[in-house]
Design a protein around this motif. Structure first.
Motif, PDB file in Angstrom:
ATOM      1  N   VAL A   1      -5.140  -6.236   0.216  1.00 19.36           N
ATOM      2  CA  VAL A   1      -5.078  -5.246   1.284  1.00 19.36           C
ATOM      3  C   VAL A   1      -6.361  -5.281   2.101  1.00 19.36           C
ATOM      4  O   VAL A   1      -6.336  -5.307   3.330  1.00 19.36           O
TER       5      VAL A   1
ATOM      6  N   LEU B   1      -2.829  -5.852  -4.583  1.00 21.69           N
ATOM      7  CA  LEU B   1      -3.537  -4.764  -3.921  1.00 21.69           C
ATOM      8  C   LEU B   1      -4.908  -5.209  -3.429  1.00 21.69           C
ATOM      9  O   LEU B   1      -5.378  -4.749  -2.403  1.00 21.69           O
TER      10      LEU B   1
ATOM     11  N   SER C   1       0.828  -1.203   0.000  1.00 15.23           N
ATOM     12  CA  SER C   1       0.000   0.000   0.000  1.00 15.23           C
ATOM     13  C   SER C   1       0.868   1.262   0.000  1.00 15.23           C
ATOM     14  O   SER C   1       0.557   2.240  -0.691  1.00 15.23           O
TER      15      SER C   1
END
Length: 82
Positions: free
Chosen positions: A75, A72, A36
């Motif tokens: 996350v 991603l 991130s």
């Protein structure tokens, strides 16, 4: 029958269904925090209009994703309450 595997980082034995990229939730959280941050560097470079820095940051994101096996989209999983 439920299968158990060890986290590839800390070695904690867990239900295989709870592992993402062979990482336990705590280790996944560390990896996704780094990913991130890299994504944030890319986005800042784009906002600043710095194409060279953006390209470098994008390559870092791709390399990290490939090396760590996290994306991603992971996350959200890392920060989901279990």
């Amino acid at each position: 029958m439920i299968g158990y595997l060890r986290c590839r980082d800390c070695g904690t034995e867990m239900n295989a269904a709870d592992l993402v990229a062979k990482l336990c939730p705590a280790c996944l959280k560390k990896r996704t925090a780094r990913l991130s941050a890299l994504q944030g560097q890319y986005e800042q470079a784009v906002r600043d209009g710095n194409a060279d820095r953006a390209a470098t940051a994008a390559e870092q994101v791709r390399s990290y994703q490939q090396a760590e096996g996290v994306r991603l989209r992971d996350v959200a999983d890392a920060y989901r309450v279990r």
